[in-house]
Structure formats: structure tokens, C-alpha cells
Design a protein around this motif. Structure first.
Motif, PDB file in Angstrom:
ATOM      1  N   ALA A   1       0.872  -1.176   0.000  1.00 33.90           N
ATOM      2  CA  ALA A   1       0.000   0.000   0.000  1.00 33.90           C
ATOM      3  C   ALA A   1       0.914   1.232   0.000  1.00 33.90           C
ATOM      4  O   ALA A   1       2.111   1.126   0.302  1.00 33.90           O
ATOM      5  N   PRO A   2       0.386   2.403  -0.306  1.00 34.02           N
ATOM      6  CA  PRO A   2       1.221   3.609  -0.300  1.00 34.02           C
ATOM      7  C   PRO A   2       1.957   3.843   1.021  1.00 34.02           C
ATOM      8  O   PRO A   2       3.096   4.329   1.026  1.00 34.02           O
ATOM      9  N   SER A   3       1.366   3.463   2.148  1.00 33.95           N
ATOM     10  CA  SER A   3       2.002   3.682   3.449  1.00 33.95           C
ATOM     11  C   SER A   3       3.243   2.817   3.662  1.00 33.95           C
ATOM     12  O   SER A   3       4.028   3.075   4.578  1.00 33.95           O
ATOM     13  N   PHE A   4       3.456   1.800   2.827  1.00 29.08           N
ATOM     14  CA  PHE A   4       4.655   0.969   2.940  1.00 29.08           C
ATOM     15  C   PHE A   4       5.913   1.767   2.603  1.00 29.08           C
ATOM     16  O   PHE A   4       7.013   1.409   3.040  1.00 29.08           O
ATOM     17  N   ALA A   5       5.766   2.869   1.892  1.00 31.69           N
ATOM     18  CA  ALA A   5       6.924   3.683   1.496  1.00 31.69           C
ATOM     19  C   ALA A   5       7.782   4.084   2.690  1.00 31.69           C
ATOM     20  O   ALA A   5       9.003   4.221   2.564  1.00 31.69           O
ATOM     21  N   ALA A   6       7.168   4.251   3.863  1.00 31.05           N
ATOM     22  CA  ALA A   6       7.914   4.637   5.066  1.00 31.05           C
ATOM     23  C   ALA A   6       8.904   3.556   5.505  1.00 31.05           C
ATOM     24  O   ALA A   6       9.843   3.844   6.247  1.00 31.05           O
ATOM     25  N   HIS A   7       8.720   2.323   5.054  1.00 33.69           N
ATOM     26  CA  HIS A   7       9.577   1.205   5.448  1.00 33.69           C
ATOM     27  C   HIS A   7      10.328   0.589   4.263  1.00 33.69           C
ATOM     28  O   HIS A   7      11.194  -0.260   4.471  1.00 33.69           O
ATOM     29  N   ALA A   8      10.011   0.993   3.062  1.00 34.11           N
ATOM     30  CA  ALA A   8      10.537   0.345   1.863  1.00 34.11           C
ATOM     31  C   ALA A   8      12.063   0.383   1.784  1.00 34.11           C
ATOM     32  O   ALA A   8      12.692  -0.620   1.403  1.00 34.11           O
ATOM     33  N   ASP A   9      12.685   1.496   2.141  1.00 34.12           N
ATOM     34  CA  ASP A   9      14.147   1.594   2.056  1.00 34.12           C
ATOM     35  C   ASP A   9      14.830   0.571   2.956  1.00 34.12           C
ATOM     36  O   ASP A   9      15.866   0.008   2.591  1.00 34.12           O
ATOM     37  N   LEU A  10      14.274   0.323   4.121  1.00 32.51           N
ATOM     38  CA  LEU A  10      14.843  -0.661   5.046  1.00 32.51           C
ATOM     39  C   LEU A  10      14.843  -2.054   4.410  1.00 32.51           C
ATOM     40  O   LEU A  10      15.844  -2.774   4.462  1.00 32.51           O
ATOM     41  N   PHE A  11      13.728  -2.434   3.791  1.00 30.25           N
ATOM     42  CA  PHE A  11      13.642  -3.755   3.183  1.00 30.25           C
ATOM     43  C   PHE A  11      14.516  -3.860   1.933  1.00 30.25           C
ATOM     44  O   PHE A  11      15.109  -4.911   1.677  1.00 30.25           O
ATOM     45  N   ARG A  12      14.632  -2.771   1.175  1.00 30.54           N
ATOM     46  CA  ARG A  12      15.537  -2.777   0.011  1.00 30.54           C
ATOM     47  C   ARG A  12      16.988  -2.936   0.463  1.00 30.54           C
ATOM     48  O   ARG A  12      17.755  -3.683  -0.140  1.00 30.54           O
ATOM     49  N   ALA A  13      17.365  -2.234   1.539  1.00 32.85           N
ATOM     50  CA  ALA A  13      18.731  -2.347   2.070  1.00 32.85           C
ATOM     51  C   ALA A  13      18.994  -3.772   2.550  1.00 32.85           C
ATOM     52  O   ALA A  13      20.081  -4.323   2.324  1.00 32.85           O
ATOM     53  N   HIS A  14      18.009  -4.371   3.200  1.00 33.60           N
ATOM     54  CA  HIS A  14      18.145  -5.756   3.671  1.00 33.60           C
ATOM     55  C   HIS A  14      18.331  -6.703   2.490  1.00 33.60           C
ATOM     56  O   HIS A  14      19.201  -7.578   2.514  1.00 33.60           O
ATOM     57  N   GLU A  15      17.523  -6.540   1.461  1.00 36.61           N
ATOM     58  CA  GLU A  15      17.624  -7.407   0.281  1.00 36.61           C
ATOM     59  C   GLU A  15      18.992  -7.254  -0.380  1.00 36.61           C
ATOM     60  O   GLU A  15      19.637  -8.248  -0.737  1.00 36.61           O
ATOM     61  N   GLN A  16      19.450  -6.026  -0.527  1.00 34.99           N
ATOM     62  CA  GLN A  16      20.745  -5.781  -1.153  1.00 34.99           C
ATOM     63  C   GLN A  16      21.878  -6.399  -0.319  1.00 34.99           C
ATOM     64  O   GLN A  16      22.770  -7.054  -0.862  1.00 34.99           O
ATOM     65  N   ALA A  17      21.840  -6.205   0.988  1.00 30.57           N
ATOM     66  CA  ALA A  17      22.871  -6.777   1.860  1.00 30.57           C
ATOM     67  C   ALA A  17      22.858  -8.306   1.788  1.00 30.57           C
ATOM     68  O   ALA A  17      23.919  -8.945   1.772  1.00 30.57           O
ATOM     69  N   ALA A  18      21.677  -8.906   1.755  1.00 29.42           N
ATOM     70  CA  ALA A  18      21.573 -10.362   1.650  1.00 29.42           C
ATOM     71  C   ALA A  18      22.139 -10.847   0.319  1.00 29.42           C
ATOM     72  O   ALA A  18      22.885 -11.835   0.276  1.00 29.42           O
ATOM     73  N   ASN A  19      21.808 -10.160  -0.759  1.00 28.80           N
ATOM     74  CA  ASN A  19      22.314 -10.548  -2.081  1.00 28.80           C
ATOM     75  C   ASN A  19      23.836 -10.427  -2.163  1.00 28.80           C
ATOM     76  O   ASN A  19      24.483 -11.205  -2.865  1.00 28.80           O
ATOM     77  N   GLU A  20      24.394  -9.463  -1.451  1.00 32.31           N
ATOM     78  CA  GLU A  20      25.843  -9.249  -1.463  1.00 32.31           C
ATOM     79  C   GLU A  20      26.547 -10.018  -0.341  1.00 32.31           C
ATOM     80  O   GLU A  20      27.753  -9.885  -0.171  1.00 32.31           O
ATOM     81  N   MET A  21      25.766 -10.806   0.412  1.00 34.89           N
ATOM     82  CA  MET A  21      26.279 -11.638   1.507  1.00 34.89           C
ATOM     83  C   MET A  21      27.055 -10.828   2.542  1.00 34.89           C
ATOM     84  O   MET A  21      28.089 -11.252   3.043  1.00 34.89           O
ATOM     85  N   LEU A  22      26.533  -9.671   2.870  1.00 34.15           N
ATOM     86  CA  LEU A  22      27.107  -8.820   3.912  1.00 34.15           C
ATOM     87  C   LEU A  22      26.432  -9.189   5.226  1.00 34.15           C
ATOM     88  O   LEU A  22      25.498  -8.533   5.685  1.00 34.15           O
ATOM     89  N   LEU A  23      26.899 -10.271   5.834  1.00 34.61           N
ATOM     90  CA  LEU A  23      26.184 -10.904   6.938  1.00 34.61           C
ATOM     91  C   LEU A  23      26.035 -10.019   8.170  1.00 34.61           C
ATOM     92  O   LEU A  23      24.986 -10.039   8.816  1.00 34.61           O
ATOM     93  N   ILE A  24      27.039  -9.244   8.504  1.00 32.46           N
ATOM     94  CA  ILE A  24      26.918  -8.357   9.665  1.00 32.46           C
ATOM     95  C   ILE A  24      25.854  -7.299   9.400  1.00 32.46           C
ATOM     96  O   ILE A  24      25.030  -6.999  10.267  1.00 32.46           O
TER      97      ILE A  24
END
Length: 115
Positions: A37-60
Motif C-alpha cells: 500500500a502507499p504507506s509501505f513507502a515509510a519502510h521500503a528503504d529498510l527492506f531494500r537495504a536488507h535485500e541488497q545486503a543479503a544478495n551481497e552476503m554482507l552478513l553483519i
């Protein structure tokens, strides 16, 4: 909970962040599709950062981001019982996919059985 059930993802304020279409629920782990929903935008950057870190195997970094996600106290509610929220843990949103674990297995069982 039957496949295809629709849940609502909520933040700690009760804001509706989107719809979860359940594809698998084994009693503890839920997998599905997330329609933000539009209100997810307030949290979207956090989940994108998590996905990127997971894809790059930045475990810490992944671990720190998972702690931040958990601290936001997300929950889900049934569309049929909007006043009843169920706490969740290990929330991951990657693209259109979502997964989480039930914290209160008893409440989740009641939700699945419809009682």
C-alpha cells in the motif's frame, strides 16, 4: 491458514502497509506475495537495504538490518477480523515475495482454523 488467504501487514501504529497473499503456511513459517500500500513507502528503504545486503552476503549488515526490522514490531491481521492482530518475526520482503514466522503459534492456529 489456507493458501490464497489475504492478510494485512501492519506497522506498530496500526497503519496498513499492504496485502499478504499467503501461498504457504506450515504452522510457523508463512510465505506469500506482498502487494504494498502507499504507506509501505515509510519502510521500503529498510527492506531494500536488507535485500541488497543479503544478495551481497554482507552478513553483519544483514543481521543489523534484521534487528531493525524486528524492532519495528510488524504484525498481520485477517481481512475478516481486522481488530485482531497477530505478531510476527523474521519478516522479509524481497521484491514481491514476503515471508515471516508466527510469534504466537496459538493465535496463528486460531486464525488458520477460523475460530
Amino acid at each position: 491458514m489456507a493458501d490464497g488467504v489475504h492478510l494485512v501487514l501492519l506497522d506498530r501504529t496500526g497503519a496498513e502497509l499492504g496485502t499478504v497473499i499467503v501461498t504457504t503456511d506450515d504452522g510457523s513459517l508463512v510465505l506469500g506475495e506482498f502487494l504494498p500500500a502507499p504507506s509501505f513507502a515509510a519502510h521500503a528503504d529498510l527492506f531494500r537495504a536488507h535485500e541488497q545486503a543479503a544478495n551481497e552476503m554482507l552478513l553483519i549488515e544483514v543481521s543489523a538490518l534484521e534487528e531493525e526490522i524486528q524492532s519495528r514490531e510488524f504484525s498481520v491481521a485477517s481481512r475478516d477480523e481486522p481488530g485482531t492482530t497477530m505478531p510476527i518475526a523474521d519478516l522479509q520482503i524481497m521484491g514481491p515475495s514476503i515471508s515471516f514466522r508466527w510469534i504466537d503459534v496459538t493465535a496463528a492456529s486460531r486464525a488458520r482454523s477460523g475460530s
